[in-house]
Design a protein around this motif. Sequence first.
Motif, PDB file in Angstrom:
ATOM      1  N   ASN B  50       0.857  -1.187   0.000  1.00  0.00           N
ATOM      2  CA  ASN B  50       0.000   0.000   0.000  1.00  0.00           C
ATOM      3  C   ASN B  50       0.898   1.244   0.000  1.00  0.00           C
ATOM      4  OD1 ASN B  50      -1.705   2.132   0.523  1.00  0.00           O
ATOM      5  ND2 ASN B  50      -2.905   1.046   2.072  1.00  0.00           N
ATOM      6  N   CYS B  82      -1.598  -0.994  -4.147  1.00  0.00           N
ATOM      7  CA  CYS B  82      -2.751  -0.095  -4.043  1.00  0.00           C
ATOM      8  C   CYS B  82      -2.272   1.254  -3.502  1.00  0.00           C
ATOM      9  CB  CYS B  82      -3.847  -0.684  -3.155  1.00  0.00           C
ATOM     10  SG  CYS B  82      -3.423  -0.799  -1.417  1.00  0.00           S
ATOM     11  N   PHE B 104      -4.379  -1.658  -7.901  1.00  0.00           N
ATOM     12  CA  PHE B 104      -5.759  -1.465  -7.477  1.00  0.00           C
ATOM     13  C   PHE B 104      -5.873  -0.169  -6.660  1.00  0.00           C
ATOM     14  CE2 PHE B 104      -5.013  -5.983  -8.068  1.00  0.00           C
ATOM     15  CZ  PHE B 104      -6.042  -6.308  -8.949  1.00  0.00           C
ATOM     16  N   ASP B 106      -7.490   0.490  -3.811  1.00  0.00           N
ATOM     17  CA  ASP B 106      -7.441   0.425  -2.347  1.00  0.00           C
ATOM     18  C   ASP B 106      -7.156  -1.004  -1.888  1.00  0.00           C
ATOM     19  OD1 ASP B 106      -9.955  -0.992  -2.472  1.00  0.00           O
ATOM     20  OD2 ASP B 106     -10.881   0.958  -2.820  1.00  0.00           O
ATOM     21  N   GLU B 107      -6.904  -1.143  -0.601  1.00  0.00           N
ATOM     22  CA  GLU B 107      -6.545  -2.449  -0.032  1.00  0.00           C
ATOM     23  C   GLU B 107      -7.636  -3.489  -0.250  1.00  0.00           C
ATOM     24  OE1 GLU B 107      -5.449  -2.402   4.068  1.00  0.00           O
ATOM     25  OE2 GLU B 107      -3.661  -1.168   3.727  1.00  0.00           O
ATOM     26  N   ALA B 110      -7.526  -4.724  -3.698  1.00  0.00           N
ATOM     27  CA  ALA B 110      -6.269  -5.462  -3.914  1.00  0.00           C
ATOM     28  C   ALA B 110      -6.364  -6.859  -3.305  1.00  0.00           C
ATOM     29  CB  ALA B 110      -5.105  -4.689  -3.310  1.00  0.00           C
TER      30      ALA B 110
END
Lengths: 145, 114
Positions: B50, B82, B104, B106-107, B110
């Motif tokens: 992230n 992400c 992606f 966001d988490e 993802a």
Amino acid sequence: MTNTISNDLVLLTIPMRRDMELAAAQLASVIAESMSFNEQQVEEIQLATIESCINAFEHSKSPDQKVLTEFIMRTDELEIKITDQGIGFSPDNHPKKSNSKPDLHPEMRKRGWGLEIVHALMDKVQIMSNKNGTTISMVKCKNET
Amino acid sequence: MANKFDIQIRAEKQYAILETAGYLNDALGERLSKEAQELIEKGYTQLVINLDKTALINSIGISILIEIIEALEQHDGTLNFCGLSATQERTFRMMAIAKYAGIFPDEKTAIANF
């Protein structure tokens, strides 16, 4: 050359030391924001500045171990010049760092991207290099997105 | 100018998340690589990185991210990114990273796409 009304210059000399490229990037950000570049353009200018400085740090072998950054503010564009007094380079003798592991996928190579990133992020890029040093001149236009 | 950086690791049952903060250069990249390698050695083959709190990444930092992708490939694993900015995502795509790792927003997305 595009029309210019004002032509203001900001100079910063940085030593070739760890993270000093951030000083140039931070100044680039302040200047770009003051010229009302949008957030994405500011980030592109910062990254191009970082990569140009790192290129000088890694490859110039400059005896004075300094990089001069020039920010030329025009009405409709920002020109940034990154200059070192090193040995100069050409695509033929531009060394690649050899401390990376071999690439598993040639298209996703690990090194040698710096100047390609600069070309991709800026609107005009010119590299002037000889045995007395290198200047990377890069321009970001305000009307480009 | 000090570059303050940090890595937060959250290891779940099936995957682990590495959340970076600060300038992703060789120093943060090497630390991230070490943490990822330790997770791989523990059996984690699905990792999320992230980058939401990493505003700037240089090409040396990205080269270390590629080493993590390659390390995971050798364990039949997957790396999903992400939290990239538009410029970071553009750079990753230019460097063909998007062909070998997921990107992606966001988490949650993802993790859902392992």
